[in-house]
Design a protein around this motif. Structure first.
Motif, PDB file in Angstrom:
ATOM      1  N   ARG A 162      45.946  43.515  45.104  1.00  0.00           N
ATOM      2  CA  ARG A 162      46.408  44.848  44.434  1.00  0.00           C
ATOM      3  C   ARG A 162      45.048  45.799  43.972  1.00  0.00           C
ATOM      4  NH1 ARG A 162      50.581  43.840  46.046  1.00  0.00           N
ATOM      5  NH2 ARG A 162      53.075  42.900  45.260  1.00  0.00           N
ATOM      6  N   GLY A 163      45.662  47.096  44.566  1.00  0.00           N
ATOM      7  CA  GLY A 163      43.997  47.717  43.815  1.00  0.00           C
ATOM      8  C   GLY A 163      44.522  48.801  43.685  1.00  0.00           C
ATOM      9  N   SER A 164      43.569  49.538  43.599  1.00  0.00           N
ATOM     10  CA  SER A 164      43.568  51.228  43.201  1.00  0.00           C
ATOM     11  C   SER A 164      45.133  52.078  43.672  1.00  0.00           C
ATOM     12  CB  SER A 164      42.431  52.100  43.606  1.00  0.00           C
ATOM     13  OG  SER A 164      41.886  52.648  45.065  1.00  0.00           O
ATOM     14  N   SER A 165      45.609  51.509  44.641  1.00  0.00           N
ATOM     15  CA  SER A 165      46.821  51.958  45.815  1.00  0.00           C
ATOM     16  C   SER A 165      47.693  51.832  44.779  1.00  0.00           C
ATOM     17  CB  SER A 165      46.989  51.981  46.716  1.00  0.00           C
ATOM     18  OG  SER A 165      46.848  50.585  46.959  1.00  0.00           O
ATOM     19  N   ASP A 166      47.335  51.000  43.944  1.00  0.00           N
ATOM     20  CA  ASP A 166      48.779  50.580  43.531  1.00  0.00           C
ATOM     21  C   ASP A 166      48.694  50.564  41.229  1.00  0.00           C
ATOM     22  OD1 ASP A 166      50.597  48.637  45.290  1.00  0.00           O
ATOM     23  OD2 ASP A 166      47.911  47.674  45.343  1.00  0.00           O
ATOM     24  N   SER A 167      48.029  51.634  41.172  1.00  0.00           N
ATOM     25  CA  SER A 167      47.133  52.648  40.314  1.00  0.00           C
ATOM     26  C   SER A 167      46.595  51.369  39.103  1.00  0.00           C
ATOM     27  CB  SER A 167      48.350  53.322  39.431  1.00  0.00           C
ATOM     28  OG  SER A 167      49.942  51.881  39.251  1.00  0.00           O
ATOM     29  N   GLY A 188      39.214  47.222  34.694  1.00  0.00           N
ATOM     30  CA  GLY A 188      39.458  47.487  32.733  1.00  0.00           C
ATOM     31  C   GLY A 188      41.070  46.756  32.499  1.00  0.00           C
ATOM     32  N   MET A 189      41.907  46.538  33.805  1.00  0.00           N
ATOM     33  CA  MET A 189      42.901  46.510  32.895  1.00  0.00           C
ATOM     34  C   MET A 189      42.990  45.222  32.631  1.00  0.00           C
ATOM     35  SD  MET A 189      46.056  48.618  35.502  1.00  0.00           S
ATOM     36  CE  MET A 189      45.860  50.245  34.451  1.00  0.00           C
ATOM     37  N   PRO A 190      43.473  44.820  31.589  1.00  0.00           N
ATOM     38  CA  PRO A 190      43.776  42.622  31.702  1.00  0.00           C
ATOM     39  C   PRO A 190      44.620  42.473  32.461  1.00  0.00           C
ATOM     40  CG  PRO A 190      44.791  44.249  29.693  1.00  0.00           C
ATOM     41  CD  PRO A 190      44.620  45.447  30.585  1.00  0.00           C
ATOM     42  N   VAL A 191      44.394  41.160  32.357  1.00  0.00           N
ATOM     43  CA  VAL A 191      45.533  39.856  33.961  1.00  0.00           C
ATOM     44  C   VAL A 191      45.616  38.918  33.136  1.00  0.00           C
ATOM     45  CG1 VAL A 191      45.438  39.532  35.729  1.00  0.00           C
ATOM     46  CG2 VAL A 191      43.762  40.921  35.556  1.00  0.00           C
ATOM     47  N   ARG A 192      46.855  38.208  33.539  1.00  0.00           N
ATOM     48  CA  ARG A 192      47.332  37.467  31.733  1.00  0.00           C
ATOM     49  C   ARG A 192      48.397  36.628  33.181  1.00  0.00           C
ATOM     50  NH1 ARG A 192      52.050  38.676  27.746  1.00  0.00           N
ATOM     51  NH2 ARG A 192      52.169  36.530  28.776  1.00  0.00           N
ATOM     52  N   THR A 193      48.870  35.393  32.667  1.00  0.00           N
ATOM     53  CA  THR A 193      49.905  34.730  33.956  1.00  0.00           C
ATOM     54  C   THR A 193      51.074  34.451  32.819  1.00  0.00           C
ATOM     55  OG1 THR A 193      49.223  32.941  33.003  1.00  0.00           O
ATOM     56  CG2 THR A 193      48.130  33.434  34.749  1.00  0.00           C
ATOM     57  N   VAL A 203      37.368  43.852  36.779  1.00  0.00           N
ATOM     58  CA  VAL A 203      35.718  44.572  36.718  1.00  0.00           C
ATOM     59  C   VAL A 203      35.528  45.460  38.336  1.00  0.00           C
ATOM     60  CG1 VAL A 203      35.013  42.813  35.682  1.00  0.00           C
ATOM     61  CG2 VAL A 203      35.627  42.416  38.179  1.00  0.00           C
ATOM     62  N   GLY A 204      36.557  45.710  39.782  1.00  0.00           N
ATOM     63  CA  GLY A 204      36.179  46.210  40.187  1.00  0.00           C
ATOM     64  C   GLY A 204      37.796  46.514  41.101  1.00  0.00           C
ATOM     65  N   VAL A 205      37.474  47.151  41.908  1.00  0.00           N
ATOM     66  CA  VAL A 205      38.758  47.454  43.176  1.00  0.00           C
ATOM     67  C   VAL A 205      38.928  48.467  43.938  1.00  0.00           C
ATOM     68  CG1 VAL A 205      40.789  47.522  40.614  1.00  0.00           C
ATOM     69  CG2 VAL A 205      39.287  49.512  41.027  1.00  0.00           C
ATOM     70  N   SER A 225      41.289  44.033  43.963  1.00  0.00           N
ATOM     71  CA  SER A 225      40.734  43.726  42.871  1.00  0.00           C
ATOM     72  C   SER A 225      40.059  42.389  43.056  1.00  0.00           C
ATOM     73  CB  SER A 225      41.776  43.943  42.214  1.00  0.00           C
ATOM     74  OG  SER A 225      42.475  45.422  42.461  1.00  0.00           O
ATOM     75  N   ILE A 226      38.930  42.754  41.594  1.00  0.00           N
ATOM     76  CA  ILE A 226      38.181  41.236  41.459  1.00  0.00           C
ATOM     77  C   ILE A 226      38.195  41.549  40.012  1.00  0.00           C
ATOM     78  CG2 ILE A 226      35.771  40.273  41.426  1.00  0.00           C
ATOM     79  CD1 ILE A 226      36.471  40.760  44.145  1.00  0.00           C
ATOM     80  N   VAL A 227      39.051  40.473  39.800  1.00  0.00           N
ATOM     81  CA  VAL A 227      39.122  39.737  38.262  1.00  0.00           C
ATOM     82  C   VAL A 227      37.578  39.546  37.765  1.00  0.00           C
ATOM     83  CG1 VAL A 227      40.993  39.154  36.925  1.00  0.00           C
ATOM     84  CG2 VAL A 227      41.925  39.950  38.855  1.00  0.00           C
ATOM     85  N   GLU A 228      37.585  39.095  36.775  1.00  0.00           N
ATOM     86  CA  GLU A 228      36.572  37.861  35.712  1.00  0.00           C
ATOM     87  C   GLU A 228      37.409  37.481  35.089  1.00  0.00           C
ATOM     88  OE1 GLU A 228      32.405  39.131  33.924  1.00  0.00           O
ATOM     89  OE2 GLU A 228      33.894  39.814  33.117  1.00  0.00           O
ATOM     90  N   LEU A 229      36.949  36.280  35.190  1.00  0.00           N
ATOM     91  CA  LEU A 229      38.115  35.415  34.561  1.00  0.00           C
ATOM     92  C   LEU A 229      37.824  34.978  33.301  1.00  0.00           C
ATOM     93  CD1 LEU A 229      38.530  32.816  37.212  1.00  0.00           C
ATOM     94  CD2 LEU A 229      40.564  34.439  36.368  1.00  0.00           C
ATOM     95  N   ILE A 230      37.933  34.488  32.018  1.00  0.00           N
ATOM     96  CA  ILE A 230      37.515  34.653  30.879  1.00  0.00           C
ATOM     97  C   ILE A 230      36.939  33.594  30.854  1.00  0.00           C
ATOM     98  CG2 ILE A 230      39.715  35.447  29.346  1.00  0.00           C
ATOM     99  CD1 ILE A 230      40.878  32.629  29.245  1.00  0.00           C
TER     100      ILE A 230
END
Lengths: 281, 176
Positions: free
Chosen positions: A129-134, A138-143, A152-154, A159-164
């Protein structure tokens, strides 16, 4: 002139080495590649496409981990369900009684993990999912279990997610039972450490930890982990608290991007203060 | 006659450098896309180190320096790391590896157990420098982190480096 050429020819390795080291140090001082905006988006798109292309290759280790995690989760959930049903009925009754406003949950975008990169202990994953999915940076990601990272990048479709599990990540956390706040940092292994909790504070193994409202990155109340060890050091005024994250980072397949962005005014103020502190140094 | 020989020599050398560049890009691609499949406990082998050490021992310190710098830059770009950290650690690593280069004995060096020893030392130097920048400004303990991941990563890379001992690029043997 000839002697200069002879000198350069004689010490060409040393001169080249010095020049390259200076270039490297200059590049490091400039900062992160994120400053190269457009280039990064192209790179993310390319990497995402490549990772999706190869995502059919099974990873037995990840499947085993996922299987184990799901079984554990299933066991926990089945006991939780009964407790939650009772709590839900009681909660609804109490809400009605005090006309408590229903707290709106943040909208979430489901996403599939198409690739993971473990490079020099920097843990990233790519989602479809990327910018076309708004989705924005900076958006958080969870399960369903808990917090896993941040965008961290779209690009338009990835999108690229920097893991915790990353040295850069600091999570403003709250112990659910007592409301004690602290900062959780990655311990370098599978767990996290909650720092700066005074010896006198009530912290117990088994306490649940969620994101706190002091965070300028994550929304309040995202489940984060469970306290598995509390170390009391007689030579220190603070406890060392180890947290096991709820989300199984090693076997992520489906995640949710939380449509939450920190208040820009708050971020701007923090940046201004940080700049002022840097100048003072 | 001599002119013709020089042209062929330059052409062969050019082809080899193109092969090195392609290998570097292939390794970067592999690392970003497929490295997760061979990760053990979150640790992956650093194939770029193997390539840089191999090039340095085959072509000497001068060529090795550029291989280290460019290989590191490629890594920094594709892994979205701070640009310059991998480039610096691989340049220093290539410079030190260059002292093990023996003209006329290149094949012997890369096909003996000596290669693995040099590779392990190179990995340790790389990880020492890289983790210094990685740990900087964080709450992690440098030595704990280095002993946990630096040494394990070096060992894993060295094991994978065994395959590099069997690499043979077809063509004439060219010395610079």
């Amino acid at each position: 002139m000839q002697s200069l050429i002879d000198f350069v020819a004689r010490f060409k390795e040393l001169i080249t080495f010095t020049a390259l080291v200076i270039i490297c140090l200059s590049l490091i001082s400039i900062g992160n590649v994120s400053q190269i905006g457009g280039f990064r988006a192209i790179l993310i798109g390319t990497v995402g496409n490549l990772q999706q292309l190869f995502s059919w290759i099974p990873n037995p280790q990840a499947l085993r981990n996922e299987n184990r995690a799901l079984r554990e989760l299933n066991l926990q959930l089945s006991t939780e369900v009964i407790r939650m049903r009772e709590a839900s009925v009681e909660n609804n009754r109490l809400r009605k009684m005090i006309e408590f406003q229903q707290v709106a949950t943040l909208p979430m975008i489901p996403a599939q993990v198409v690739g993971k990169s473990v490079v020099e202990m920097r843990n990233f994953m790519t989602i479809n999912r990327g910018s076309s999915d708004s989705i924005t940076v900076g958006m958080p990601v969870r399960t369903d279990a808990g917090l896993v990272g941040m965008i961290v990048g779209v690009s338009s479709n990835f999108s690229i997610v920097e893991l915790i599990t990353n040295r850069n990540v600091k999570i403003s956390s709250r112990i659910l039972r007592t409301g004690i706040d602290g900062i959780s940092v990655w311990s370098g292994g599978e767990n996290f450490i909650l720092n700066n909790i005074p010896e006198s504070f009530d912290v117990q193994e088994g306490d649940y930890v969620v994101t706190s409202d002091f965070s300028n990155k994550y929304p309040t109340g995202i489940p984060f982990g469970e306290i598995i060890e509390v170390v009391e050091d007689p030579s220190s005024l603070f406890k060392k608290i180890y947290i096991e994250p709820f989300a199984n980072i090693s076997s992520l397949e489906q995640v949710f991007v939380v449509k939450f962005l920190p208040d820009p005014e708050r971020l701007k103020l923090i940046e201004q203060i940080e700049e002022q502190l840097k100048l003072r140094k | 006659m001599q002119y013709g020989y020089d042209r062929t020599r330059k052409k062969d050398l050019g082809i080899k450098y193109v092969l090195y560049a392609l290998a570097a890009l292939l390794i970067a691609f592999f690392h970003v896309v497929l490295s997760n499949l061979i990760a053990i406990g979150g640790i992956t082998p650093n194939l770029m180190i193997i390539l840089v050490v191999w090039i340095t021992l085959k072509r000497g310190q001068f060529v090795g320096l550029f291989a280290g710098f460019l290989g590191g830059m490629i890594y920094d770009i594709v892994t979205m790391d701070v640009i310059g950290t991998n480039a610096l650690s691989q340049t220093v690593m290539a410079f030190l590896t260059g002292f093990f280069y023996r003209e006329g004995k290149e094949e012997h060096t890369v096909k003996s157990m000596k290669f693995l020893g040099i590779l392990f030392l190179a990995c340790m130097v790389h990880n020492l420098i890289y983790y210094f920048f990685y740990i900087k400004l964080s709450d992690l303990s440098f030595w704990n982190f280095f002993f946990k991941y630096g040494i394990a990563g070096s060992l894993y890379t060295t094991v994978i480096g065994i395959f590099a001992m069997f690499i043979k690029i077809p063509g004439r043997q060219i010395k610079i």
